[in-house]
Scaffold this motif. Structure first.
Motif, PDB file in Angstrom:
ATOM      1  N   ALA A 146       0.836  -1.207   0.000  1.00  0.00           N
ATOM      2  CA  ALA A 146       0.000   0.000   0.000  1.00  0.00           C
ATOM      3  C   ALA A 146       0.871   1.257   0.000  1.00  0.00           C
ATOM      4  N   SER A 147       1.955   1.233   0.774  1.00  0.00           N
ATOM      5  CA  SER A 147       2.884   2.372   0.819  1.00  0.00           C
ATOM      6  C   SER A 147       3.535   2.607  -0.537  1.00  0.00           C
ATOM      7  N   ALA A 148       3.870   1.509  -1.233  1.00  0.00           N
ATOM      8  CA  ALA A 148       4.478   1.618  -2.564  1.00  0.00           C
ATOM      9  C   ALA A 148       3.529   2.321  -3.530  1.00  0.00           C
ATOM     10  N   TRP A 149       2.248   1.951  -3.483  1.00  0.00           N
ATOM     11  CA  TRP A 149       1.253   2.591  -4.349  1.00  0.00           C
ATOM     12  C   TRP A 149       1.087   4.071  -4.003  1.00  0.00           C
ATOM     13  N   ILE A 150       1.021   4.375  -2.713  1.00  0.00           N
ATOM     14  CA  ILE A 150       0.816   5.767  -2.282  1.00  0.00           C
ATOM     15  C   ILE A 150       1.981   6.649  -2.713  1.00  0.00           C
ATOM     16  N   VAL A 151       3.201   6.208  -2.438  1.00  0.00           N
ATOM     17  CA  VAL A 151       4.387   6.988  -2.794  1.00  0.00           C
ATOM     18  C   VAL A 151       4.497   7.136  -4.314  1.00  0.00           C
ATOM     19  N   GLY A 152       4.252   6.025  -5.036  1.00  0.00           N
ATOM     20  CA  GLY A 152       4.338   6.067  -6.493  1.00  0.00           C
ATOM     21  C   GLY A 152       3.389   7.089  -7.089  1.00  0.00           C
ATOM     22  N   PHE A 153       2.167   7.149  -6.576  1.00  0.00           N
ATOM     23  CA  PHE A 153       1.189   8.068  -7.148  1.00  0.00           C
ATOM     24  C   PHE A 153       1.333   9.498  -6.632  1.00  0.00           C
TER      25      PHE A 153
END
Length: 309
Positions: A146-153
């Motif tokens: 979830a953190s990967a998605w948040i940071v990526g976006f």
């Protein structure tokens, strides 16, 4: 420096492969034949991970998350590219262009970070095996993804906002097969060189940062594996990393060609982007499935149940 011929553009024309008019049908067949197994392979990995309880471990949950991210990534670009290879109208609205760019950058960044998390997972499993079940639970795995998605976006929204903050100048021709940030930012009526430098540096920093973290984890993994006394133990440890390391080399290798290519070096950006946007997603599920015994066993079990029914 402000450009002249400033106007409010409502759409862009994706030039793409129209510069190769006699190869349109051939390219459509090639890319379609690459895209179909890409989609099938990623869906198979997600499906097998879902139905086989033996695969409900962080290692395969990360793999499933990567497959989902890559499925979304290819859906952002390839269907539109395939349609444009057969259509005469290659236009895309400015809103559609901004959304495509945002999702491409966001999902590309997410892929890089999930690959990094997969390296970190292998690092914990090999270098700290006794504490691994406590440190890397399925809950922790989910939070990291979830953190990967948040940071990526977050990064992709910032980059897209910087590019679309002003108006664009005619001609509205995007010299690419999708709304690539470099191709679009050059149409900006504002100082496109400065904006291009900022967004390129943000992407390169993210790309190189995640790659260096992966390299660092493998330095520790290698030092630990070399201390294992038995050859069988070394081989078993390396085998759990082989697929991931292969995909990392392909993914970051092709990406570096796109983002680290000097401006003065020339070359067709459209052709150069094909390995990163089409070939890498095609190879990734193949490597992870064909070189993974657990995944192949899960596939055989699923086929066996199907035939027994």
């Amino acid at each position: 420096m402000m450009k002249i011929n400033q106007t409010v553009l409502t759409e862009f024309i994706l030039v793409g492969f129209s510069v190769y008019p006699h190869a349109q049908t051939f390219l459509f067949v090639v890319f379609f034949c690459l895209y179909l197994p890409t989609l099938t392979g990623n869906l198979a990995i997600m499906g097998l991970t879902w139905v086989d309880r033996y695969l409900h471990t962080p290692m395969y949950l990360f793999l499933s998350a990567l497959s989902f991210s890559e499925t979304c990534y290819t859906l952002t670009i390839i269907p539109k590219m395939l349609a444009n290879l057969l259509a005469k109208d290659r236009s895309i609205s400015s809103i559609g262009c901004g959304l495509q760019m945002c999702f491409f950058l966001g999902l590309g960044g997410t892929n890089c970070m999930i690959l990094t998390l997969m390296g970190y997972d292998r690092f914990l499993a090999i270098c700290n095996p006794l504490r691994y079940p406590l440190l890397m639970t399925n809950m922790v795995c989910g939070k990291l993804v979830a953190s990967a998605w948040i940071v990526g976006f977050i990064i992709s929204v910032i980059e897209t906002a910087l590019i679309f903050r002003g108006s664009f100048c005619n001609p509205n021709l995007v010299k690419h097969f999708f709304c690539h940030m470099r191709a679009v930012v050059r149409l900006s009526c504002l100082d496109s060189d400065f904006t291009e430098f900022i967004v390129t540096m943000m992407s390169v920093s993210g790309l190189m940062g995640t790659f260096l973290v992966i390299i660092l984890t493998y330095v520790f993994i290698l030092s630990t594996v070399l201390k294992i006394p038995s050859a069988e133990g070394k081989q078993k440890a390396f085998s759990t990393c082989a697929s991931h390391l292969t995909v990392v080399i392909i993914h970051f290798g092709f990406a570096s060609i796109v983002y680290l290519k000097p401006e003065a070096s020339g070359g067709d950006d459209t052709v150069i982007a094909v390995p990163y946007t089409v070939v890498t997603p095609f190879l990734s599920p193949l490597i992870f499935s064909l070189r993974n015994k657990d995944m192949k066993n899960a596939f055989r079990k699923a086929l066996g149940k199907k035939f027994l029914e």
